[in-house]
Write a protein that holds these residues in place. Sequence first.
Motif, PDB file in Angstrom:
ATOM      1  N   VAL A 106       1.160  -1.059   0.330  1.00  0.00           N
ATOM      2  CA  VAL A 106      -0.259  -0.188   0.012  1.00  0.00           C
ATOM      3  C   VAL A 106       1.050   1.232   0.031  1.00  0.00           C
ATOM      4  O   VAL A 106       1.488   1.304   0.773  1.00  0.00           O
ATOM      5  CB  VAL A 106      -0.652   0.233   1.532  1.00  0.00           C
ATOM      6  CG1 VAL A 106      -1.557   1.352   1.769  1.00  0.00           C
ATOM      7  CG2 VAL A 106      -1.919  -0.956   1.386  1.00  0.00           C
ATOM      8  N   LEU A 107       0.908   2.312  -1.080  1.00  0.00           N
ATOM      9  CA  LEU A 107       1.330   3.479  -1.448  1.00  0.00           C
ATOM     10  C   LEU A 107      -0.042   4.071  -1.347  1.00  0.00           C
ATOM     11  O   LEU A 107      -1.102   4.735  -2.120  1.00  0.00           O
ATOM     12  CB  LEU A 107       2.042   3.406  -2.195  1.00  0.00           C
ATOM     13  CG  LEU A 107       3.271   1.937  -2.437  1.00  0.00           C
ATOM     14  CD1 LEU A 107       3.174   0.892  -3.477  1.00  0.00           C
ATOM     15  CD2 LEU A 107       4.754   2.373  -2.397  1.00  0.00           C
ATOM     16  N   ARG A 108       1.131   5.162  -0.508  1.00  0.00           N
ATOM     17  CA  ARG A 108      -0.045   6.679  -0.666  1.00  0.00           C
ATOM     18  C   ARG A 108       1.051   7.660  -1.506  1.00  0.00           C
ATOM     19  O   ARG A 108       2.084   8.266  -1.283  1.00  0.00           O
ATOM     20  CB  ARG A 108       0.246   7.719   0.241  1.00  0.00           C
ATOM     21  CG  ARG A 108      -0.700   6.632   1.519  1.00  0.00           C
ATOM     22  CD  ARG A 108      -1.546   6.991   2.638  1.00  0.00           C
ATOM     23  NE  ARG A 108      -2.824   6.672   3.094  1.00  0.00           N
ATOM     24  CZ  ARG A 108      -3.428   5.473   3.920  1.00  0.00           C
ATOM     25  NH1 ARG A 108      -1.785   5.908   4.458  1.00  0.00           N
ATOM     26  NH2 ARG A 108      -4.113   5.028   4.265  1.00  0.00           N
ATOM     27  N   PHE A 109       0.601   8.436  -2.532  1.00  0.00           N
ATOM     28  CA  PHE A 109       1.687   9.693  -3.308  1.00  0.00           C
ATOM     29  C   PHE A 109       0.419  11.074  -3.379  1.00  0.00           C
ATOM     30  O   PHE A 109      -0.459  10.535  -2.900  1.00  0.00           O
ATOM     31  CB  PHE A 109       1.635   9.294  -4.936  1.00  0.00           C
ATOM     32  CG  PHE A 109       2.197   8.518  -5.251  1.00  0.00           C
ATOM     33  CD1 PHE A 109       3.192   7.764  -5.681  1.00  0.00           C
ATOM     34  CD2 PHE A 109       1.341   6.631  -4.850  1.00  0.00           C
ATOM     35  CE1 PHE A 109       4.073   6.676  -6.502  1.00  0.00           C
ATOM     36  CE2 PHE A 109       2.273   5.079  -5.287  1.00  0.00           C
ATOM     37  CZ  PHE A 109       3.120   5.529  -5.393  1.00  0.00           C
ATOM     38  N   ASP A 110       1.972  12.306  -3.305  1.00  0.00           N
ATOM     39  CA  ASP A 110       0.375  13.218  -3.147  1.00  0.00           C
ATOM     40  C   ASP A 110       0.335  13.198  -4.559  1.00  0.00           C
ATOM     41  O   ASP A 110       0.857  12.972  -5.781  1.00  0.00           O
ATOM     42  CB  ASP A 110       2.328  14.469  -2.762  1.00  0.00           C
ATOM     43  CG  ASP A 110       2.211  14.662  -1.766  1.00  0.00           C
ATOM     44  OD1 ASP A 110       1.769  14.213  -0.696  1.00  0.00           O
ATOM     45  OD2 ASP A 110       3.459  15.166  -1.613  1.00  0.00           O
ATOM     46  N   THR A 111      -1.548  13.155  -4.438  1.00  0.00           N
ATOM     47  CA  THR A 111      -2.192  13.298  -5.847  1.00  0.00           C
ATOM     48  C   THR A 111      -1.949  14.345  -6.856  1.00  0.00           C
ATOM     49  O   THR A 111      -1.250  13.987  -8.482  1.00  0.00           O
ATOM     50  CB  THR A 111      -3.571  13.796  -5.270  1.00  0.00           C
ATOM     51  OG1 THR A 111      -3.908  13.077  -4.728  1.00  0.00           O
ATOM     52  CG2 THR A 111      -4.619  13.404  -6.656  1.00  0.00           C
TER      53      THR A 111
END
Length: 145
Positions: A106-111
């Motif tokens: 699970v990865l979170r990127f700045d949109t």
Amino acid sequence: MPTPAVEQTVQARLVLSTRRSALLGVTLRYRADDPLAVRMLFPAEYSLDATGPDDGPAGAEVTWVFARQLLAAGLDRPAGIGDVHVRPGPGPQTTVELRAAEGVAVLRFDTPGLRHFLRLSFRAVPEGEEHHHLDADRALAELLG
């Protein structure tokens, strides 16, 4: 004439648990000669694969290939079936789930970084114009290859 390509490195947070994450650089790549796909390249140390003699070269980066349209759709609403899921949030972030036999990342990127990459890719090959850049012979050779 050279094939238009877009490459951008963005920061992502790899979610390790509810309280821990690791910051890593992810390279996003788009090539006009493969107009339907985007690639996410991860540093080798984040591979879930073992690095034994039968597992390929140690130190190789990990590449995920999936539909450009999936990434674009997932910025605004949950999208994806199978191995790649993209959804907005939390906040100004986009969550990407990559599923493999070895586990789920699970990865979170700045949109905004993802939107910038997509804008550049749509300049290289506008949405709806991908069929003009497809090379059926090359694609078939890769599938059989």
